[in-house]
Design a protein around this motif. Structure first.
Motif, PDB file in Angstrom:
ATOM      1  N   GLY A 101       0.776  -1.231   0.000  1.00 46.18           N
ATOM      2  CA  GLY A 101       0.000   0.000   0.000  1.00 46.18           C
ATOM      3  C   GLY A 101       0.808   1.280   0.000  1.00 46.18           C
ATOM      4  O   GLY A 101       0.267   2.371   0.191  1.00 46.18           O
ATOM      5  N   ASN A 102       2.100   1.193  -0.233  1.00 44.95           N
ATOM      6  CA  ASN A 102       2.971   2.355  -0.231  1.00 44.95           C
ATOM      7  C   ASN A 102       2.702   3.207  -1.487  1.00 44.95           C
ATOM      8  O   ASN A 102       2.952   2.761  -2.614  1.00 44.95           O
ATOM      9  CB  ASN A 102       4.427   1.881  -0.186  1.00 44.95           C
ATOM     10  CG  ASN A 102       5.416   3.018  -0.108  1.00 44.95           C
ATOM     11  OD1 ASN A 102       5.298   4.003  -0.833  1.00 44.95           O
ATOM     12  ND2 ASN A 102       6.406   2.877   0.759  1.00 44.95           N
ATOM     13  N   GLN A 103       2.224   4.432  -1.288  1.00 45.76           N
ATOM     14  CA  GLN A 103       1.868   5.297  -2.412  1.00 45.76           C
ATOM     15  C   GLN A 103       3.084   5.744  -3.221  1.00 45.76           C
ATOM     16  O   GLN A 103       2.999   5.912  -4.432  1.00 45.76           O
ATOM     17  CB  GLN A 103       1.106   6.537  -1.905  1.00 45.76           C
ATOM     18  CG  GLN A 103      -0.267   6.223  -1.358  1.00 45.76           C
ATOM     19  CD  GLN A 103      -1.161   5.557  -2.399  1.00 45.76           C
ATOM     20  OE1 GLN A 103      -1.270   6.008  -3.532  1.00 45.76           O
ATOM     21  NE2 GLN A 103      -1.798   4.454  -2.013  1.00 45.76           N
ATOM     22  N   ILE A 104       4.213   5.921  -2.570  1.00 44.52           N
ATOM     23  CA  ILE A 104       5.437   6.309  -3.280  1.00 44.52           C
ATOM     24  C   ILE A 104       5.854   5.181  -4.221  1.00 44.52           C
ATOM     25  O   ILE A 104       6.300   5.435  -5.357  1.00 44.52           O
ATOM     26  CB  ILE A 104       6.569   6.668  -2.282  1.00 44.52           C
ATOM     27  CG1 ILE A 104       6.164   7.921  -1.503  1.00 44.52           C
ATOM     28  CG2 ILE A 104       7.893   6.875  -3.009  1.00 44.52           C
ATOM     29  CD1 ILE A 104       7.079   8.268  -0.354  1.00 44.52           C
ATOM     30  N   ALA A 105       5.649   3.947  -3.823  1.00 39.86           N
ATOM     31  CA  ALA A 105       5.982   2.806  -4.674  1.00 39.86           C
ATOM     32  C   ALA A 105       5.084   2.805  -5.920  1.00 39.86           C
ATOM     33  O   ALA A 105       5.569   2.571  -7.036  1.00 39.86           O
ATOM     34  CB  ALA A 105       5.824   1.508  -3.898  1.00 39.86           C
ATOM     35  N   PHE A 106       3.792   3.067  -5.724  1.00 38.94           N
ATOM     36  CA  PHE A 106       2.881   3.148  -6.877  1.00 38.94           C
ATOM     37  C   PHE A 106       3.345   4.243  -7.843  1.00 38.94           C
ATOM     38  O   PHE A 106       3.392   4.053  -9.051  1.00 38.94           O
ATOM     39  CB  PHE A 106       1.444   3.439  -6.423  1.00 38.94           C
ATOM     40  CG  PHE A 106       0.721   2.259  -5.847  1.00 38.94           C
ATOM     41  CD1 PHE A 106       0.516   1.105  -6.589  1.00 38.94           C
ATOM     42  CD2 PHE A 106       0.229   2.309  -4.559  1.00 38.94           C
ATOM     43  CE1 PHE A 106      -0.169   0.027  -6.066  1.00 38.94           C
ATOM     44  CE2 PHE A 106      -0.454   1.236  -4.010  1.00 38.94           C
ATOM     45  CZ  PHE A 106      -0.651   0.081  -4.771  1.00 38.94           C
ATOM     46  N   SER A 107       3.685   5.384  -7.284  1.00 39.52           N
ATOM     47  CA  SER A 107       4.131   6.513  -8.094  1.00 39.52           C
ATOM     48  C   SER A 107       5.423   6.170  -8.849  1.00 39.52           C
ATOM     49  O   SER A 107       5.584   6.510 -10.028  1.00 39.52           O
ATOM     50  CB  SER A 107       4.344   7.724  -7.188  1.00 39.52           C
ATOM     51  OG  SER A 107       4.744   8.836  -7.931  1.00 39.52           O
TER      52      SER A 107
END
Length: 186
Positions: A18-24
Motif C-alpha cells: 500500500g505504499n503510495q510512493i511505490a505506486f508513483s
C-alpha cells in the motif's frame, strides 16, 4: 529512471503493502513503455493515454495478483493490450447497434445495385427521353448523342462535327434548353 530487477521487485512489494510512493515510482518507471505500446496500436494520443491510465489503475487495483515469475512490464503490457481489445469490442458493438437502429439507411447505402424495378424504370425513362430527343432537329440530336450517349469530350465532338469548340458548347446548350421545354410540355 532505470531500475534494476531487484529494486523493481522491492518497489512492487512495497506497492503490494500500500505504499503510495511505490505506486508513483512504478507509474513513472513504466508509463513510457505502456503509452508507447498503445500509441503504436491505437495511432491516437487520446486513446493511448486513456488506455494507459486505465492500465495502471487496473494493475494497481490487482497488484496482489501479480506473479513475479513474469516481468512487471510484460504484465502491464498484457493488461494494456486486453483493455485495448475491450475498447475495440465496445466500439464495434456500438457501431453494430447503431447500424441495427438505422438498418434501412445502412442497407440502402450498402446495396447500390439496382433492383429489377429500378432497371425497368430506368429503361422506360430512357425510352421516353429518346423519343423526346427525336423531336429535336437532327444537328441537336447529334450533339446530344455524341456528348451524353457516346460520352465524347467537347474537343472530340468539335473534331467530329468539324466545328469550333465554342459552337459545340452553344449547340449543346440550345439542345438541352429545347429538350427541357419538350419535357415540360408533357
Amino acid at each position: 529512471m532505470e531500475k534494476t530487477d531487484d529494486s523493481i521487485e522491492e518497489i512492487i512489494q512495497k506497492a503490494k503493502e500500500g505504499n503510495q510512493i511505490a505506486f508513483s515510482t512504478l507509474l513513472d518507471t513504466f508509463w513510457n513503455d505502456v503509452y508507447g505500446f498503445q500509441i503504436l496500436r491505437t495511432k491516437n494520443e487520446n486513446d493511448a493515454e486513456d488506455i494507459t491510465i486505465r492500465t495502471f489503475s487496473r494493475a494497481f487495483d490487482k497488484i496482489d495478483t501479480y506473479d513475479k515469475t513474469y516481468e512487471f512490464k510484460t504484465w502491464l503490457i498484457t493488461i494494456s493490450k486486453n483493455l485495448h481489445v475491450d475498447l475495440l469490442r465496445k466500439r464495434k458493438r456500438s457501431l453494430m447497434n447503431e447500424m441495427d437502429s438505422r438498418g434501412d439507411e445502412v442497407k440502402k447505402v450498402l446495396d447500390e445495385t439496382p433492383t429489377v424495378e429500378d432497371r425497368l424504370i430506368t429503361e422506360q425513362n430512357l425510352a421516353h427521353l429518346l423519343q423526346d430527343i427525336k423531336k429535336l432537329k437532327p444537328h441537336y440530336q447529334k450533339v446530344i448523342n455524341l456528348r451524353y450517349f457516346q460520352e465524347m469530350s467537347y474537343a472530340d465532338i468539335a473534331k467530329e462535327l468539324n466545328e469550333p469548340v465554342n459552337n459545340v458548347k452553344v449547340k449543346l446548350l440550345r439542345a438541352k434548353k429545347l429538350l427541357a421545354e419538350i419535357i415540360k410540355k408533357k
